[in-house]
Design a protein around this motif. Structure first.
Motif, PDB file in Angstrom:
ATOM      1  N   ASN A 260       0.813  -1.217   0.000  1.00  0.00           N
ATOM      2  CA  ASN A 260       0.000   0.000   0.000  1.00  0.00           C
ATOM      3  C   ASN A 260       0.844   1.264   0.000  1.00  0.00           C
ATOM      4  O   ASN A 260       0.390   2.324  -0.429  1.00  0.00           O
ATOM      5  N   ALA A 261       2.080   1.151   0.492  1.00  0.00           N
ATOM      6  CA  ALA A 261       2.938   2.333   0.588  1.00  0.00           C
ATOM      7  C   ALA A 261       3.745   2.578  -0.681  1.00  0.00           C
ATOM      8  O   ALA A 261       4.611   3.459  -0.706  1.00  0.00           O
ATOM      9  N   GLY A 262       3.475   1.816  -1.721  1.00  0.00           N
ATOM     10  CA  GLY A 262       4.184   2.027  -2.977  1.00  0.00           C
ATOM     11  C   GLY A 262       5.413   1.183  -3.168  1.00  0.00           C
ATOM     12  O   GLY A 262       6.146   1.350  -4.142  1.00  0.00           O
ATOM     13  N   GLY A 263       5.677   0.258  -2.255  1.00  0.00           N
ATOM     14  CA  GLY A 263       6.825  -0.631  -2.393  1.00  0.00           C
ATOM     15  C   GLY A 263       6.525  -1.783  -3.337  1.00  0.00           C
ATOM     16  O   GLY A 263       5.364  -2.074  -3.658  1.00  0.00           O
ATOM     17  N   THR A 264       7.590  -2.439  -3.782  1.00  0.00           N
ATOM     18  CA  THR A 264       7.449  -3.547  -4.725  1.00  0.00           C
ATOM     19  C   THR A 264       8.349  -4.706  -4.315  1.00  0.00           C
ATOM     20  O   THR A 264       9.485  -4.502  -3.880  1.00  0.00           O
ATOM     21  N   ARG A 277      13.354 -18.261  -6.230  1.00  0.00           N
ATOM     22  CA  ARG A 277      14.250 -17.138  -6.492  1.00  0.00           C
ATOM     23  C   ARG A 277      14.260 -16.188  -5.297  1.00  0.00           C
ATOM     24  O   ARG A 277      13.249 -16.057  -4.592  1.00  0.00           O
ATOM     25  N   PRO A 278      15.379 -15.504  -5.053  1.00  0.00           N
ATOM     26  CA  PRO A 278      15.419 -14.525  -3.975  1.00  0.00           C
ATOM     27  C   PRO A 278      14.386 -13.431  -4.183  1.00  0.00           C
ATOM     28  O   PRO A 278      14.059 -13.074  -5.325  1.00  0.00           O
ATOM     29  N   VAL A 279      13.880 -12.888  -3.091  1.00  0.00           N
ATOM     30  CA  VAL A 279      12.872 -11.829  -3.142  1.00  0.00           C
ATOM     31  C   VAL A 279      13.498 -10.519  -2.672  1.00  0.00           C
ATOM     32  O   VAL A 279      14.023 -10.426  -1.553  1.00  0.00           O
ATOM     33  N   LEU A 280      13.455  -9.505  -3.537  1.00  0.00           N
ATOM     34  CA  LEU A 280      13.978  -8.175  -3.243  1.00  0.00           C
ATOM     35  C   LEU A 280      12.808  -7.218  -3.019  1.00  0.00           C
ATOM     36  O   LEU A 280      11.830  -7.244  -3.764  1.00  0.00           O
ATOM     37  N   TYR A 281      12.930  -6.384  -1.989  1.00  0.00           N
ATOM     38  CA  TYR A 281      11.891  -5.384  -1.735  1.00  0.00           C
ATOM     39  C   TYR A 281      12.477  -3.989  -1.913  1.00  0.00           C
ATOM     40  O   TYR A 281      13.567  -3.693  -1.413  1.00  0.00           O
ATOM     41  N   THR A 282      11.743  -3.135  -2.644  1.00  0.00           N
ATOM     42  CA  THR A 282      12.126  -1.727  -2.748  1.00  0.00           C
ATOM     43  C   THR A 282      10.967  -0.882  -2.245  1.00  0.00           C
ATOM     44  O   THR A 282       9.800  -1.166  -2.559  1.00  0.00           O
ATOM     45  N   ASP A 283      11.276   0.147  -1.455  1.00  0.00           N
ATOM     46  CA  ASP A 283      10.204   1.024  -0.983  1.00  0.00           C
ATOM     47  C   ASP A 283      10.089   2.245  -1.901  1.00  0.00           C
ATOM     48  O   ASP A 283      10.830   2.375  -2.881  1.00  0.00           O
ATOM     49  N   SER A 284       9.183   3.130  -1.592  1.00  0.00           N
ATOM     50  CA  SER A 284       8.912   4.287  -2.460  1.00  0.00           C
ATOM     51  C   SER A 284       9.841   5.451  -2.183  1.00  0.00           C
ATOM     52  O   SER A 284       9.747   6.494  -2.829  1.00  0.00           O
ATOM     53  N   GLU A 285      10.780   5.262  -1.232  1.00  0.00           N
ATOM     54  CA  GLU A 285      11.673   6.355  -0.845  1.00  0.00           C
ATOM     55  C   GLU A 285      13.122   6.055  -1.172  1.00  0.00           C
ATOM     56  O   GLU A 285      14.039   6.686  -0.631  1.00  0.00           O
TER      57      GLU A 285
END
Length: 385
Positions: A260-264, A277-285
């Motif tokens: 919900n905060a724009g992360g992927t 596969r490894p899971v990478l998270y990026t936030d909106s900042e």
């Protein structure tokens, strides 16, 4: 001839029997691909103060072991036994089988689950018990067994894995039943009372915890999908990242979920059949971190520790997760139900926290800190403080 009399001398004490039955249930759940066809299950809340272990071979033969504060009752049924209540014209329990069951445990036999509709007697051919304070298993003392069978009450095959408890015997059973190899080390790991880790679960059934298999199961379970999309911030319907990213190690990235905060959330690397596969998270900042080695680990993290973002920022127990638990006091029950629905290994907050931190720590050294594709000096900042 093998009967409950021989089995009584070979069963372990109630505490060891309970742990062995729990291990069999864990193994059956992990190895099998459809819970409907599993044989061994364990219910820690079968009734008030009662735990129950079950075996059902799907062919009409079963047993139940009930653990209570008064003792333990083992109740088995062989549908082809000449001692079956259905083999008698008057539909009665074979004389002596349950006559000596002590009063403290006898009421358990009256549970409706042990009775066929319209029949007043329990469906039982073999019965053992251990009352609180006992030092050995007991059986009916005045049973006259039919002589035309090697196992007249079914005890010889019903309780086979309760007597032959070695890793080799257990592996042989599951390999025969599921018709595929099962690694002995993984069997031994669970039988020794160790937790079912994702690595052991994958060893027992590689296809069950693959990324694609788990994504399909999430989509098939509305409660799990809803929880992950909201509280878990792992929404499979959000696969449009704010900007395209690239990794310095050259691996491809595929958006698989958003928040919900724009992360992927991205899967990193090429897809392989029944693989992860490894899971990478990026936030909106502009922050990023590896958070899991597979979708299974990522889903477990989101379910068990929905406050994992705070962990990357430095929060630790007991404060970590306290706010979520205060707002959602039923979280432990929801957690256990969702893990079971998705057939994910049980995990504690500390276990998933340790995995998260270990995985996040390799974000930079292993080349998983992304940058915006096509832009110089656009590297994200590590989320792990």
């Amino acid at each position: 001839m093998t009967t409950v009399h021989e089995i009584a001398a070979l069963l372990p004490d109630p505490a060891r029997l309970r742990e062995h039955l729990r291990a069999l249930a864990v193994l059956d759940s992990a190895i099998g691909e459809d819970p409907e066809y599993g044989q061994y299950t364990f219910d820690s809340a079968w009734g008030p103060g009662v735990e129950a272990a079950f075996m059902d071979n799907g062919s009409g033969d079963d047993f139940t072991v009930l653990f209570t504060s008064s003792g333990v009752l083992v109740h088995g049924f062989d549908h082809e036994s000449p001692m079956s209540p259905y083999a008698a014209d008057d539909e009665r329990v074979w004389p002596g089988v349950i006559d000596d069951v002590p009063a403290a445990l006898r009421s358990l036999l009256e549970d409706p689950s042990f009775h066929e509709e319209g029949i007043d007697v329990p469906r039982v051919t073999a019965c053992l018990w251990w009352e609180h304070g006992d030092t050995a298993w007991h059986t009916g003392s005045a049973i006259t067994f039919p002589t035309e069978s090697e196992s007249p009450d079914g005890a010889g095959f019903l309780f086979e894995l309760l007597v032959g408890r070695s890793p080799e015997a257990v592996r042989s059973h599951f390999e025969d039943y599921y018709e595929r190899p099962v690694p002995l080390d993984a069997i031994r790991h669970v039988l020794d009372g160790n937790p079912l880790t994702p690595a052991v679960a994958v060893a027992l059934n590689p296809a069950m915890l693959s990324d694609e298999a788990l994504l399909e199961r999430i989509a098939e379970h509305p409660e799990a999908a809803s929880y992950l999309a909201c509280d878990g911030e792992f929404d499979l319907a959000r696969t449009d990242p704010i900007e395209s990213i690239a990794l310095p190690n050259g691996l491809s990235v595929k958006p698989v979920a958003g928040c919900n905060a724009g992360g992927t959330h991205y899967l990193c690397g090429p897809a392989t059949p029944d693989g992860s596969r490894p899971v990478l998270y990026t936030d909106s900042e502009g922050g990023a971190s590896l958070i899991a080695e597979s979708v299974a680990e990522a889903a477990t993290l989101a379910i068990v520790l929905p406050s994992w973002h705070d962990a990357l920022a430095g929060s630790r127990p007991p404060e970590l997760g306290a706010d979520h638990l205060e707002d959602n006091p039923d979280h432990p029950a929801v957690r256990d139900r969702l893990l079971a629905e998705l057939r994910l290994p049980p995990a504690t907050e500390q276990e998933v926290l340790d995995r998260l931190l270990a995985t996040a720590a390799r974000t930079v050294p292993d080349g998983f800190l992304p940058h915006v594709a096509g832009e110089e000096d656009s590297a994200f900042e590590p989320l792990l403080g």
